[in-house]
Enzyme design. Structure first.
Site, PDB file in Angstrom:
ATOM      1  N   ARG A   1       0.127  30.918  11.770  1.00  0.00           N
ATOM      2  CA  ARG A   1      -0.818  29.799  11.422  1.00  0.00           C
ATOM      3  C   ARG A   1      -0.367  28.421  12.179  1.00  0.00           C
ATOM      4  NH1 ARG A   1       1.080  26.383   7.738  1.00  0.00           N
ATOM      5  NH2 ARG A   1      -0.814  26.073   6.668  1.00  0.00           N
TER       6      ARG A   1
ATOM      7  N   ALA B   1       2.839  33.386   9.001  1.00  0.00           N
ATOM      8  CA  ALA B   1       1.499  33.924   9.238  1.00  0.00           C
ATOM      9  C   ALA B   1       0.784  33.417  10.366  1.00  0.00           C
ATOM     10  CB  ALA B   1       0.875  33.246   7.813  1.00  0.00           C
TER      11      ALA B   1
ATOM     12  N   THR C   1      -0.233  26.916  15.039  1.00  0.00           N
ATOM     13  CA  THR C   1      -1.203  26.187  16.207  1.00  0.00           C
ATOM     14  C   THR C   1      -2.483  26.309  15.504  1.00  0.00           C
ATOM     15  OG1 THR C   1       0.059  27.080  18.090  1.00  0.00           O
ATOM     16  CG2 THR C   1      -2.509  26.629  18.331  1.00  0.00           C
TER      17      THR C   1
ATOM     18  N   GLY D   1       2.208  34.573  17.191  1.00  0.00           N
ATOM     19  CA  GLY D   1       3.527  34.706  16.953  1.00  0.00           C
ATOM     20  C   GLY D   1       3.766  36.110  16.568  1.00  0.00           C
ATOM     21  N   GLU D   2       3.177  36.550  15.647  1.00  0.00           N
ATOM     22  CA  GLU D   2       3.417  37.993  14.960  1.00  0.00           C
ATOM     23  C   GLU D   2       2.493  38.906  15.754  1.00  0.00           C
ATOM     24  OE1 GLU D   2       4.078  36.973  10.385  1.00  0.00           O
ATOM     25  OE2 GLU D   2       2.181  36.137  11.276  1.00  0.00           O
TER      26      GLU D   2
ATOM     27  N   ALA E   1      -8.673  27.636  19.187  1.00  0.00           N
ATOM     28  CA  ALA E   1      -7.317  28.379  19.391  1.00  0.00           C
ATOM     29  C   ALA E   1      -6.891  29.378  18.177  1.00  0.00           C
ATOM     30  CB  ALA E   1      -6.099  27.468  19.742  1.00  0.00           C
ATOM     31  N   LYS E   2      -6.273  30.305  18.698  1.00  0.00           N
ATOM     32  CA  LYS E   2      -5.873  31.100  17.157  1.00  0.00           C
ATOM     33  C   LYS E   2      -4.463  31.266  17.285  1.00  0.00           C
ATOM     34  CE  LYS E   2     -10.146  34.208  18.304  1.00  0.00           C
ATOM     35  NZ  LYS E   2     -10.463  35.541  18.856  1.00  0.00           N
TER      36      LYS E   2
END
Length: 336
Positions: A90, A88, A92, A287-288, A283-284
């Site tokens: 999620r 997801a 970081t 990855g996906e 930060a956001k």
């Protein structure tokens, strides 16, 4: 039509970070230890995304020490706080923020004892790269010495942290709701060359720009984007997973084509650091999201090159040739 036709295409995307339509949470413990070191304990799972490096950087920045002096502890959730799954986009966002909060808790204990010892305000105390000092004074020592002093005063500088991302379910009637707390945005451009005789598509270059919030590890973020583009290229042109009545008919990887290093073009990455205002780190995640616009950009580039709109993936040579034949038939029908 020329045999080798070039085209460019663009696609934009948005993506929600952390678990969808529910509350997401993660926790962490931190201790500032002897020798100016620190240990972080959280149930995080490293699956190659580089989260352990990110967490070491986060802890080092918050505690004022070096990343190599941070130890990431056992991730067995029987002995560590919950971090939940590696998915997801999620890691970081959730675990990084919980570690930051835990570090600030530990630092608050250390700073309070040091401020009392130096007789200064806690807000004046700063630390970086293993040194700690009081701004506006000549009071300074190493973090190693500060931790020893704190312990001699009867306090172990430990901290705990929990970070929550609030999401809500979607209304079953009108779909309204707030399924994610944070969003990222991106845009990619693809340049392709299509061989109109064989139907082969070669991706000549990719350009990607993504909003990632605060980039804690820019090289790692770029690597994530490049990896997503490679996956997207495979999805767009090669990987053909077949199902029949819910059962796979793709027998194995022996005939399942994947992109190799020879298929990967030059990938050009730029980052937009639009910090998330609802989290400590700003930060956001990426990855996906890096995967999402790749295939659409390549399909748009193919259309720009040969005027054929591919609506099913992958765009194999057979699909390209079939599209060219259909286009020629339509043109002939218009002429006649």
């Amino acid at each position: 039509m020329q045999r080798h036709a070039k085209g460019r295409g663009m696609a934009a995307s948005w993506y929600g970070i952390a678990r969808t339509a529910t509350i997401d949470r993660a926790g962490a413990w931190v201790e500032m230890d002897d020798g100016g070191t620190a240990k972080v304990v959280t149930g995080v799972t490293e699956i190659g995304e580089g989260i352990l490096t990110v967490l070491a950087q986060v802890a080092a920045d918050e505690l004022g020490i070096r990343p190599e002096d941070v130890t990431i502890g056992d991730n067995d959730t029987a002995r560590s706080p919950e971090a939940a799954h590696a998915g997801a986009t999620r890691q970081t966002y959730m675990i990084g923020n919980s570690v930051a909060i835990a570090c600030r808790d530990a630092r608050a204990k250390l700073d309070a004892e040091l401020a009392a010892y130096w007789q200064v305000d806690t807000a004046a105390i700063k630390a970086f790269d293993g040194d700690i000092w009081a701004e506006g004074t000549n009071k300074r020592m190493t973090v190693d010495e500060a931790v020893a002093l704190c312990k001699k005063r009867g306090v172990v500088p430990v901290g705990s942290g929990s970070f929550t991302a609030h999401g809500t379910g979607l209304d079953p009637v009108d779909g309204s709701g707030a399924p994610w707390q944070a969003y990222v945005f991106g845009c990619q451009v693809a340049e392709v060359e299509v061989d109109t005789l064989t139907g082969e598509v070669q991706v000549l270059g990719m350009w990607a720009i993504h909003d990632v919030g605060r980039a804690i590890n820019p090289r790692g973020v770029e690597g994530q984007i490049e990896g997503g583009i490679v996956q997207g290229l495979g999805q767009a042109l090669m990987e053909d997973y077949q199902l029949d009545k819910g059962h796979t008919t793709t027998h194995g990887f022996s005939k399942y084509i994947l992109p190799t290093s020879l298929d990967i073009p030059q990938i050009n990455v730029a980052l937009v650091e639009d910090r998330d205002p609802r989290s400590p780190l700003g930060a956001k995640g990426i990855g996906e999201p890096a995967l999402v616009p790749t295939a659409p950009a390549i399909m748009n580039a193919i259309y720009d090159a040969i005027g054929v709109r591919i609506t099913a993936l992958p765009a194999t040579p057979e699909a390209i040739l079939a599209g060219l034949e259909a286009k020629q038939a339509r043109n002939s029908a218009l002429v006649n």
